[in-house]
Design a protein around this motif. Sequence first.
Motif, PDB file in Angstrom:
ATOM      1  N   UNK A 120       0.832  -1.212   0.000  1.00  0.00           N
ATOM      2  CA  UNK A 120       0.000   0.000   0.000  1.00  0.00           C
ATOM      3  C   UNK A 120       0.866   1.261   0.000  1.00  0.00           C
ATOM      4  N   UNK A 121       1.927   1.260   0.802  1.00  0.00           N
ATOM      5  CA  UNK A 121       2.824   2.420   0.859  1.00  0.00           C
ATOM      6  C   UNK A 121       3.465   2.651  -0.505  1.00  0.00           C
ATOM      7  N   UNK A 122       3.949   1.564  -1.120  1.00  0.00           N
ATOM      8  CA  UNK A 122       4.611   1.694  -2.419  1.00  0.00           C
ATOM      9  C   UNK A 122       3.639   2.178  -3.490  1.00  0.00           C
ATOM     10  N   UNK A 123       2.414   1.672  -3.467  1.00  0.00           N
ATOM     11  CA  UNK A 123       1.431   2.091  -4.467  1.00  0.00           C
ATOM     12  C   UNK A 123       1.031   3.548  -4.251  1.00  0.00           C
ATOM     13  N   UNK A 124       0.962   3.987  -3.016  1.00  0.00           N
ATOM     14  CA  UNK A 124       0.602   5.375  -2.735  1.00  0.00           C
ATOM     15  C   UNK A 124       1.630   6.340  -3.326  1.00  0.00           C
ATOM     16  N   UNK A 125       2.878   5.909  -3.436  1.00  0.00           N
ATOM     17  CA  UNK A 125       3.910   6.782  -4.004  1.00  0.00           C
ATOM     18  C   UNK A 125       3.649   7.086  -5.483  1.00  0.00           C
ATOM     19  N   UNK A 126       2.872   6.267  -6.161  1.00  0.00           N
ATOM     20  CA  UNK A 126       2.570   6.503  -7.567  1.00  0.00           C
ATOM     21  C   UNK A 126       1.467   7.540  -7.747  1.00  0.00           C
ATOM     22  N   UNK A 127       0.827   7.938  -6.642  1.00  0.00           N
ATOM     23  CA  UNK A 127      -0.267   8.893  -6.710  1.00  0.00           C
ATOM     24  C   UNK A 127      -1.636   8.266  -6.867  1.00  0.00           C
ATOM     25  N   UNK A 128      -1.719   6.942  -6.798  1.00  0.00           N
ATOM     26  CA  UNK A 128      -3.011   6.270  -6.961  1.00  0.00           C
ATOM     27  C   UNK A 128      -3.970   6.630  -5.839  1.00  0.00           C
ATOM     28  N   UNK A 129      -3.448   6.825  -4.645  1.00  0.00           N
ATOM     29  CA  UNK A 129      -4.240   7.207  -3.474  1.00  0.00           C
ATOM     30  C   UNK A 129      -3.287   7.684  -2.399  1.00  0.00           C
TER      31      UNK A 129
END
Length: 270
Positions: A120-129
């Motif tokens: 979740x932390x890594x995906x948040x870095x992409x701006x998804x949420x």
Amino acid sequence: MVLRTELSGRDEEILTFLNRHRYATTTHIRDVFFAEHTTPTAGTRACIRVLHRLLHNRLIARLERRVGGTARGSAATIWYLDAAGERLTRPEGARRRRFASVSTPFLAHILAVTDTHVALIARARTGAFQVERVDLEPDTWRSFLTRAGTAGILKPDLFVHLATTDYDDLWYLEIDLGTESIPVLLAKCCTYTAYKATGRAQAEHGVFPRVLWILPTAARTARLRAAIHAAADLDDRLFVCTTFDAFLAAVEDPDVSSEPTPNNQERRNP
């Protein structure tokens, strides 16, 4: 003994992360705290230098066993708080926690929960949420009385609040490694239904969070989804079943899942 004033801000964040998760691999810590490096190899080297310094100062320790899967070498090392690190991160008045002794199934589940949080932390870095809030056990636990007057307790593995410009999404996450029978998972679904009936989560969050089951295989996912659908006392719109590889897609867009989003429940406008 190392004083708190001798620690960097990142040192303290790593100790807090281990306090919350109990166990984490070098790869977990690298992906959360050393993501700014140009390559994973450079991040791993910098991470290991910091971890070895904390190890030398008796703030953290490592398990003798290694994690399975694709990780090899130092990246597969499992870390936990040593006595000094536990003392520095222990809330005032709390009892001492010991981390060195743990069963293999329990450790596998804890590391799977850590995997989920790190993803979740890594995906948040992409701006998804944005990750607004993540609660881990035992902070996720809620005691309650059922309508029948019996005592119940809800124990989600994670509570997650994700935010985009359009929505706030609230989730209870359940990480399944295939060690329990489907009837046991259904019984936990019934606990969610009973807790929802109390209205306590709605009072706490404004809505009742949706429940995301993350399972090890597509076949087991299909079995649980079918069992929930067939259970007369369960509203299958409340539950989403997916695999670890697909769970980020599920939290990013719940409406794409096979179950429709319940009206005015698990997704809300900011």
